[in-house]
Design a protein around this motif. Structure first.
Motif, PDB file in Angstrom:
ATOM      1  N   LEU A  28       1.010  -1.328   0.412  1.00  0.00           N
ATOM      2  CA  LEU A  28       0.215  -0.010  -0.203  1.00  0.00           C
ATOM      3  C   LEU A  28       0.464   1.089   0.058  1.00  0.00           C
ATOM      4  O   LEU A  28       0.267   2.796  -0.385  1.00  0.00           O
ATOM      5  CB  LEU A  28      -0.889   0.237   1.025  1.00  0.00           C
ATOM      6  CG  LEU A  28      -1.597   1.513   2.015  1.00  0.00           C
ATOM      7  CD1 LEU A  28      -2.483   2.202   0.731  1.00  0.00           C
ATOM      8  CD2 LEU A  28      -2.372   1.281   3.174  1.00  0.00           C
ATOM      9  N   ALA A  29       1.704   1.411   0.473  1.00  0.00           N
ATOM     10  CA  ALA A  29       2.883   2.391   1.024  1.00  0.00           C
ATOM     11  C   ALA A  29       3.252   2.554  -0.404  1.00  0.00           C
ATOM     12  O   ALA A  29       3.853   3.678  -0.871  1.00  0.00           O
ATOM     13  CB  ALA A  29       3.921   2.288   2.000  1.00  0.00           C
ATOM     14  N   ALA A  30       4.165   1.151  -0.946  1.00  0.00           N
ATOM     15  CA  ALA A  30       4.489   1.619  -2.392  1.00  0.00           C
ATOM     16  C   ALA A  30       3.348   2.079  -3.401  1.00  0.00           C
ATOM     17  O   ALA A  30       4.705   3.019  -3.725  1.00  0.00           O
ATOM     18  CB  ALA A  30       5.337   0.952  -2.997  1.00  0.00           C
ATOM     19  N   TYR A  31       1.694   2.203  -3.336  1.00  0.00           N
ATOM     20  CA  TYR A  31       1.155   2.041  -4.669  1.00  0.00           C
ATOM     21  C   TYR A  31       1.153   3.681  -3.607  1.00  0.00           C
ATOM     22  O   TYR A  31       0.807   4.773  -4.944  1.00  0.00           O
ATOM     23  CB  TYR A  31      -0.211   1.648  -4.085  1.00  0.00           C
ATOM     24  CG  TYR A  31      -1.558   2.066  -4.808  1.00  0.00           C
ATOM     25  CD1 TYR A  31      -1.447   1.802  -5.462  1.00  0.00           C
ATOM     26  CD2 TYR A  31      -2.218   3.288  -4.206  1.00  0.00           C
ATOM     27  CE1 TYR A  31      -2.291   2.075  -6.877  1.00  0.00           C
ATOM     28  CE2 TYR A  31      -2.828   3.537  -5.205  1.00  0.00           C
ATOM     29  CZ  TYR A  31      -3.181   2.890  -5.939  1.00  0.00           C
ATOM     30  OH  TYR A  31      -4.677   3.732  -7.160  1.00  0.00           O
ATOM     31  N   GLU A  32       1.159   4.522  -2.606  1.00  0.00           N
ATOM     32  CA  GLU A  32       0.892   5.659  -2.386  1.00  0.00           C
ATOM     33  C   GLU A  32       1.701   6.184  -2.616  1.00  0.00           C
ATOM     34  O   GLU A  32       1.901   7.791  -3.398  1.00  0.00           O
ATOM     35  CB  GLU A  32       0.682   5.536  -0.811  1.00  0.00           C
ATOM     36  CG  GLU A  32      -0.806   4.854  -0.195  1.00  0.00           C
ATOM     37  CD  GLU A  32      -0.687   5.010   1.580  1.00  0.00           C
ATOM     38  OE1 GLU A  32      -2.212   5.197   1.593  1.00  0.00           O
ATOM     39  OE2 GLU A  32       0.398   4.680   1.352  1.00  0.00           O
ATOM     40  N   ARG A  33       2.992   6.252  -3.235  1.00  0.00           N
ATOM     41  CA  ARG A  33       4.360   6.761  -2.696  1.00  0.00           C
ATOM     42  C   ARG A  33       4.319   6.976  -4.536  1.00  0.00           C
ATOM     43  O   ARG A  33       4.586   8.315  -5.208  1.00  0.00           O
ATOM     44  CB  ARG A  33       5.394   5.789  -2.759  1.00  0.00           C
ATOM     45  CG  ARG A  33       5.111   6.755  -1.509  1.00  0.00           C
ATOM     46  CD  ARG A  33       7.300   5.950  -0.869  1.00  0.00           C
ATOM     47  NE  ARG A  33       7.535   4.660  -0.885  1.00  0.00           N
ATOM     48  CZ  ARG A  33       7.750   3.564  -0.300  1.00  0.00           C
ATOM     49  NH1 ARG A  33       6.958   3.855   0.842  1.00  0.00           N
ATOM     50  NH2 ARG A  33       7.414   2.268  -0.922  1.00  0.00           N
ATOM     51  N   VAL A  34       3.899   5.877  -5.612  1.00  0.00           N
ATOM     52  CA  VAL A  34       3.980   5.972  -7.023  1.00  0.00           C
ATOM     53  C   VAL A  34       3.020   7.167  -7.570  1.00  0.00           C
ATOM     54  O   VAL A  34       3.029   7.813  -8.706  1.00  0.00           O
ATOM     55  CB  VAL A  34       3.793   4.550  -7.894  1.00  0.00           C
ATOM     56  CG1 VAL A  34       2.984   4.635  -9.428  1.00  0.00           C
ATOM     57  CG2 VAL A  34       4.588   3.720  -7.210  1.00  0.00           C
ATOM     58  N   CYS A  35       2.202   6.872  -6.977  1.00  0.00           N
ATOM     59  CA  CYS A  35       0.440   7.307  -7.330  1.00  0.00           C
ATOM     60  C   CYS A  35       0.357   8.762  -6.672  1.00  0.00           C
ATOM     61  O   CYS A  35      -0.570   9.743  -6.543  1.00  0.00           O
ATOM     62  CB  CYS A  35      -0.469   6.701  -6.817  1.00  0.00           C
ATOM     63  SG  CYS A  35      -1.441   5.289  -7.839  1.00  0.00           S
ATOM     64  N   GLY A  36       1.066   9.116  -5.819  1.00  0.00           N
ATOM     65  CA  GLY A  36       1.190  10.582  -5.619  1.00  0.00           C
ATOM     66  C   GLY A  36       1.114  10.630  -4.356  1.00  0.00           C
ATOM     67  O   GLY A  36       0.648  11.737  -3.342  1.00  0.00           O
ATOM     68  N   PHE A  37       0.132   9.832  -3.625  1.00  0.00           N
ATOM     69  CA  PHE A  37      -0.699   9.986  -2.215  1.00  0.00           C
ATOM     70  C   PHE A  37      -0.247   9.668  -0.570  1.00  0.00           C
ATOM     71  O   PHE A  37       1.523   9.859  -0.856  1.00  0.00           O
ATOM     72  CB  PHE A  37      -1.752   8.765  -1.820  1.00  0.00           C
ATOM     73  CG  PHE A  37      -3.214   8.429  -3.011  1.00  0.00           C
ATOM     74  CD1 PHE A  37      -4.202   9.335  -3.036  1.00  0.00           C
ATOM     75  CD2 PHE A  37      -2.669   7.827  -4.427  1.00  0.00           C
ATOM     76  CE1 PHE A  37      -5.042   9.132  -3.666  1.00  0.00           C
ATOM     77  CE2 PHE A  37      -3.500   7.638  -5.325  1.00  0.00           C
ATOM     78  CZ  PHE A  37      -4.482   8.483  -4.937  1.00  0.00           C
ATOM     79  N   ALA A  38      -0.293  10.793   0.162  1.00  0.00           N
ATOM     80  CA  ALA A  38       0.607  11.050   1.515  1.00  0.00           C
ATOM     81  C   ALA A  38       0.033   9.476   2.143  1.00  0.00           C
ATOM     82  O   ALA A  38      -0.489   8.638   2.097  1.00  0.00           O
ATOM     83  CB  ALA A  38      -0.014  11.804   2.445  1.00  0.00           C
ATOM     84  N   THR A  39       1.868   8.800   2.556  1.00  0.00           N
ATOM     85  CA  THR A  39       1.975   7.626   3.200  1.00  0.00           C
ATOM     86  C   THR A  39       1.798   7.891   4.409  1.00  0.00           C
ATOM     87  O   THR A  39       1.322   8.953   5.621  1.00  0.00           O
ATOM     88  CB  THR A  39       3.446   7.144   2.964  1.00  0.00           C
ATOM     89  OG1 THR A  39       4.128   8.016   3.340  1.00  0.00           O
ATOM     90  CG2 THR A  39       3.480   6.822   1.337  1.00  0.00           C
ATOM     91  N   GLY A  40       1.210   6.547   5.297  1.00  0.00           N
ATOM     92  CA  GLY A  40       1.496   6.655   6.968  1.00  0.00           C
ATOM     93  C   GLY A  40      -0.397   6.682   7.852  1.00  0.00           C
ATOM     94  O   GLY A  40      -0.226   6.169   8.658  1.00  0.00           O
TER      95      GLY A  40
END
Length: 333
Positions: A64-76
């Motif tokens: 999920l965190a990797a997906y968020e980084r690739v798509c530009g979403f905030a992580t955590g």
């Protein structure tokens, strides 16, 4: 692996999985069956009465965190991006569309639009059930459209659902429908496509005339104000493929994209939606609608634009994606 299945009175053939289907054999099987699926010109195929269910879904937080980084979403945060359940349901959707009972060939399907409704916020640490079925098959002036519905439930409540429209192009007797002309241009693809067509040549206009009162015309598209410019690297498709599981060759490398008529690899349509929504966030219940207009070649430079609930992605004068996101009344947490 599936287990057996139909609750009494269920009108659909429900098949329950204990693990997500492996995508590689599913896509290979769908590709091999595609030449034997020949939709009728009238587009009057039967809707498959199959419902695929996967229970006990837990989120892999690292993925999920990797997906968020690739798509530009905030992580955590303990929350799923509004587009992430689409990734979770993708293996089921591909299994459904690759099956013999699905009347359209998997090769050549074009993802033309998606609608997403999130009924409440989704915890990343929750446990969910996914279900996928084909809601309808309808004639289109270029072939047949299939609407694939994905639902995600927590307990006995549907908390997220989507409707993805896929177009199979084939010879048809259907008359042109002006209201669908927004999808006539070459859209972004989720599944290996047929060769894209060259745009029609410009035609010199006739002298101005007063419009007939019996005829109405659609207003011209007014571009939304530009918010940001993104320079997309040639590896965007490969990076998204890793986190989504969608390893369609048209997204991975220029050489494999050329096999299907593209000069370069193209970005995943669902990546473009997710990347826009990362800039256009909405908490809690929300409805998202997006239409894919033209593929995004990689590498390239694109402009994200938004006004009110509407957003779009442009490359120069070319419109790649339009959509809107609206908050809904309901439970926030």
């Amino acid at each position: 692996m599936t287990v057996d299945p139909n609750p009494p009175g269920d009108p659909m053939d429900t098949r329950t999985f204990v693990a997500p289907p492996a995508l590689a054999p599913v896509l290979l099987g769908g590709a091999l069956l595609s030449p034997f699926k020949r939709p009728r010109p009238g587009g009057d195929a039967d809707v498959p009465r199959t419902r695929l269910v996967l229970g006990g879904v837990r989120i892999d937080l690292a993925r999920l965190a990797a997906y968020e980084r690739v798509c530009g979403f905030a992580t955590g945060a303990d929350a799923l991006p509004v587009t992430y359940p689409h990734v979770l349901g993708f293996p089921l959707a591909m299994r459904l569309m690759a099956a013999r009972t699905f009347p359209l060939p998997l090769l050549g399907l074009v993802h033309t639009s998606v609608e997403i409704t999130r009924h409440r916020g989704l915890a990343a640490t929750g446990e969910y059930e996914l279900a996928v079925h084909v809601a309808e098959l309808t004639p289109h002036r270029r072939g047949t459209e299939a609407v694939v519905v994905t639902e995600m439930s927590a307990g006995d409540r549907v908390v997220w659902e989507s409707r993805s429209t896929y177009l199979a192009r084939h010879r048809t007797t259907e008359a042109p429908r002006p209201e669908r002309d927004t999808q006539a241009r070459e859209p972004a693809r989720a599944i290996t496509p047929s060769r894209p067509r060259e745009p029609a040549p410009a035609i010199a206009p006739s002298p101005p005339q007063e419009p007939s009162p019996a005829i109405t015309t659609s207003p011209p598209h007014e571009p939304a104000p530009a918010i940001a410019t993104w320079r997309l690297g040639k590896d965007v498709g490969r990076r998204y493929a890793v986190v989504s599981g969608d390893r369609n060759p048209i997204h991975l490398h220029p050489l494999t994209a050329r096999l299907f008529g593209f000069p370069r690899a193209i970005a995943h349509g669902m990546w473009t939606v997710a990347r826009c929504l990362a800039e256009h966030p909405a908490d809690g219940p929300v409805h998202v609608r997006a239409e894919f207009k033209a593929p995004v070649l990689l590498p390239s430079t694109v402009t994200y634009a938004a006004k009110g609930p509407a957003f779009e992605l442009r490359g120069g004068q070319r419109l790649h994606l339009t959509g809107e996101v609206r908050s809904l009344p309901g439970e926030v947490g």
